[in-house]
Design an enzyme around this catalytic site. Structure first.
Site, PDB file in Angstrom:
ATOM      1  N   ASP A 340      38.706  43.235  37.262  1.00 15.43           N
ATOM      2  CA  ASP A 340      38.925  41.929  36.851  1.00 15.43           C
ATOM      3  C   ASP A 340      38.570  41.661  35.251  1.00 15.43           C
ATOM      4  O   ASP A 340      39.255  41.101  34.556  1.00 15.43           O
ATOM      5  CB  ASP A 340      37.949  40.973  37.557  1.00 15.43           C
ATOM      6  CG  ASP A 340      38.800  40.616  38.907  1.00 15.43           C
ATOM      7  OD1 ASP A 340      39.812  41.034  39.128  1.00 15.43           O
ATOM      8  OD2 ASP A 340      37.905  40.163  39.968  1.00 15.43           O
ATOM      9  N   TYR A 424      39.572  33.970  43.290  1.00 18.06           N
ATOM     10  CA  TYR A 424      38.047  33.847  43.194  1.00 18.06           C
ATOM     11  C   TYR A 424      37.710  33.235  41.866  1.00 18.06           C
ATOM     12  O   TYR A 424      38.469  33.241  41.021  1.00 18.06           O
ATOM     13  CB  TYR A 424      37.276  35.227  43.128  1.00 18.06           C
ATOM     14  CG  TYR A 424      36.801  35.355  44.481  1.00 18.06           C
ATOM     15  CD1 TYR A 424      35.387  34.854  44.952  1.00 18.06           C
ATOM     16  CD2 TYR A 424      37.400  36.275  45.455  1.00 18.06           C
ATOM     17  CE1 TYR A 424      34.793  35.192  46.230  1.00 18.06           C
ATOM     18  CE2 TYR A 424      36.789  36.598  46.531  1.00 18.06           C
ATOM     19  CZ  TYR A 424      35.551  36.260  47.099  1.00 18.06           C
ATOM     20  OH  TYR A 424      34.789  36.230  48.296  1.00 18.06           O
TER      21      TYR A 424
END
Length: 700
Positions: A340, A424
């Protein structure tokens, strides 16, 4: 002495500086076609060498701190003036599929002049072969539109009962690297598909209805679908009445009504002081920065100790990578192993924080500036939150003979930001405490990434959370990079790392009662020796120690790294994602400082087939760590076995670690000695909210 800039060398780039850097690089393009094809992935400050930072802090920017400069003869040469600021740009050429790195020198930049002619100077440019830079939000939006317009895809959705493409959500995940077909010669995305049920409900949780069985591969350079296959028709999960997370729509539509107002007020204002990006609170001072990749960066952390002045603790603290591997071997979940930070950017995915919700109390916000894909400047307002928090009891003792009690209240200074990566949310926090501790904390929340199930089936590798719906098992790993400087001025290389394990004494004359145990220290002398894992059975921790400075007791001063809950990858050693993420194989790595060693998986992990990059390769040099400028890389994670109670949202889960004084002050641990009662207002054993002016440790 003169300086070329009016802002501190570590101040983040301003919007004007980003504009000038982009204009300079674009103007340097050889042809109009090259200039039009430039896409700007990242523009960041070139952080100056530590001696330049020391010069700025010592003489040019308050509070002036000459003590920061080395005092030893024959030390490093300190420059007599501050150099001009520089920007580093990662540029993707959409026409040629090439990635290049540019260094631009910025003159005194206040604002872009009329016509855009106020430009900097190109210092260097370099094409980096065979890499793919991080993806951008503009590309994601274009990819979603391309997939929705692809006729075979629309036909596949009709088979699943979906005609309205406005209901369809296309999340363009990076391809990762699983075989030669994922090589970086092409810029690829393998989207995941989801579908909402109501077109007039923008807050509906579309992740509640994953579309399984469809394989899509998108060429992100040319924005075309190059592979498509409807492999298996799996019905969409039925609409679940608990799927949404807006007020009045969760848990059967009943919101809690028995919560009374809770107010946090500071009528006299906060105890911290802010000058630009320089923060002072209690005995702590530091600077904050922000990058598109890492998000929040903490610079020049120091503690002002009575009688010893400003004592450095760390030069630079940040989260440099995170990896989320999924444990389901079924398609498409086996290829879900997002980097990420390196593939997307934690900072670029940050969002504005809201007072009263994300942060409480007296808040100081900081904005963040980024370039967008086409070179424009975008600002995230209220991106970083700085505030004080009550933190319960710091110290207490009651004398049983007299019944008299003393208590000290604790507070901490918190610096944080929150980012959203697809489904998320991640909150990153650095907490500074009155007893000399620094805590790094990550809060995980948001929405689960789900899979669809055929009627009547369950999945071994996940939890069934609703009819036709399951949540695969997965892990989240974070890498904190800590460029330490415990009691070291710039240029001093007097740190070492010691591992501490608790040992049980062998039975015998020294342990006749079989109760003895002791702490044993081992110096980590080299990089290969310093590849270490957590061990709660031996209370294992590590001390970053100064080899030349002692406290009142004659102990070498230091800070210890205290692990929190942790784990290691549960995938097999031959798992494809570990080819790019070999740094996950150990919880602790230690390297001597090297300016170009910033990211544990290399700068460009996207579609990266090479093993010979990053942390696991650097340590093969087996450089000495006995007395040097050390960098700690702490890898920590959590294994997420979803619960039914997690649905539809993911409750906040906290993981992290602590840097604690170890002999840094006159007593260790520091909290063994209480602060003076004069530091607090005490009345009937109730502590008022008066700040501790001298701090806990000043009394040791």
């Amino acid at each position: 002495m003169t300086r070329a800039q009016t802002c501190h060398p570590l101040e983040p780039l301003t919007a004007a500086e980003i504009s000038v850097a982009v204009a300079t690089v674009r103007a340097a393009g050889a042809t109009p076609e090259v200039r039009d094809s430039m896409r700007f992935v990242e523009v960041v400050l070139v952080e100056p060498v530590k001696h330049v930072v020391a010069l700025a802090d010592a003489y040019f920017f308050p509070p002036f701190q000459p003590s920061l400069l080395p005092r030893t003869k024959g030390g490093p040469v300190i420059p007599t003036k501050l150099p001009p600021r520089r920007a580093r740009l990662v540029v993707y050429n959409k026409r040629s599929n090439e990635t290049s790195i540019w260094i631009v020198e910025l003159a005194e930049v206040r604002a872009t002049t009329r016509g855009g002619h106020h430009r900097g100077k190109v210092i260097s440019s370099e094409v980096v072969p065979n890499v793919q830079p991080p993806m951008d939000a503009v590309e994601y939006a274009e990819c979603e539109a391309v997939v929705k317009d692809f006729p075979p895809f629309r036909e596949a959705m009709k088979k699943r009962g979906i005609d309205d493409m406005d209901l369809v959500m296309v999340d363009p995940w990076c391809a990762g690297y699983h075989s030669d077909s994922d090589a970086p010669s092409r810029r690829l995305a393998k989207p995941l598909i989801f579908c909402r049920t109501e077109s007039d409900c923008p807050m509906e949780n579309g992740y509640a209805r994953p579309v399984e069985g469809i394989h899509v591969l998108v060429d992100m350079q040319n924005m075309v679908v190059i592979e498509f296959e409807d492999r298996k028709l799996i019905p969409l999960p039925p609409a679940d009445p608990l799927r949404n997370y807006t007020s009045g729509e969760t848990r059967g539509g009943v919101d809690r009504s028995d919560i009374k107002p809770l107010q946090i007020i500071q009528p006299e204002g906060p105890s911290f002081r802010v000058s630009g990006h320089f923060i002072e609170w209690q005995k702590w001072n530091f600077r904050i920065g922000f990058t598109p990749r890492e998000g929040l960066v903490i610079y020049s952390v120091a503690y002002v100790d009575d009688g010893r002045g400003r004592r450095p603790v760390a030069h630079r603290l940040s989260f440099v990578e995170m990896v989320v591997p999924y444990g389901d071997p079924n398609d498409p979940h086996y290829r879900k192993n997002a980097f990420d930070a390196g593939e997307d950017g934690l900072g670029k995915n940050a969002h504005s924080l809201k007072k009263g919700c994300d942060c409480l109390g007296y808040i100081k916000y900081f904005d963040a500036h980024f370039t967008n894909f086409t070179g424009g400047v975008e600002t995230i307002e209220n991106c970083v939150c700085l505030h004080e928090e009550d933190h319960g009891i710091l110290w207490k003792h009651q004398d049983w003979r007299t019944g008299l009690a003393e208590v000290r209240r604790s507070r901490r200074l918190s610096v944080s930001f929150v980012c959203t990566v697809a489904n998320y949310e991640y909150g990153f926090f650095w907490h500074f405490y009155q007893d000399g501790k620094i805590e790094a904390e990550v809060k995980l929340t948001g929405i689960l990434s789900l899979g669809a199930l055929p009627p009547g089936e369950t999945r071994k590798y996940g939890t069934t959370i609703a009819p036709g719906l399951y949540a695969p098992v997965h892990q989240h790993f974070f890498v904190a990079r800590m460029d330490m400087a415990v009691d070291c001025r710039p240029g001093e290389t007097f740190n070492q790392v010691v591992e501490v394990n608790v040992k049980i004494e062998e039975p015998g004359k020294d342990n006749v009662h079989n109760n003895a145990f002791y702490a044993e220290e081992e110096l980590l002398r080299s990089e290969l020796q310093a590849m270490r894992d957590c061990n709660p059975l031996s209370a294992r921790h590590w001390i970053i120690r100064n080899t030349r400075t002692v406290n009142r007791s004659g102990q070498l001063t230091g800070f210890k790294l205290m692990p929190g809950s942790n784990c290691l990858p549960l995938a097999g050693s031959e798992a494809k994602f570990l080819r790019r993420a070999a740094f996950l194989k150990h919880n602790l790595w230690v390297t001597p400082y090297a300016r170009d060693e910033m990211y544990p998986g290399g700068e460009f992990p996207n579609q990266n087939p090479r093993v010979g990059e990053g942390l696991a390769t650097w340590v093969k040099q087996n450089r000495s760590l006995e007395e040097t400028d050390v960098v700690l890389w702490y890898v920590f994670g959590v294994t997420h076995i979803p619960r039914l109670e997690d649905w539809p949202v993911m409750p906040v889960e906290r993981i992290g670690f602590m840097l604690m004084p170890h002999g840094f002050f006159n007593s260790s641990p520091a909290v063994d000695v209480p602060p003076s009662a004069s530091d607090l207002d005490l009345k009937d054993n109730v502590v008022a909210a008066k700040p501790i002016q001298n701090g806990l440790l000043a009394k040791l």
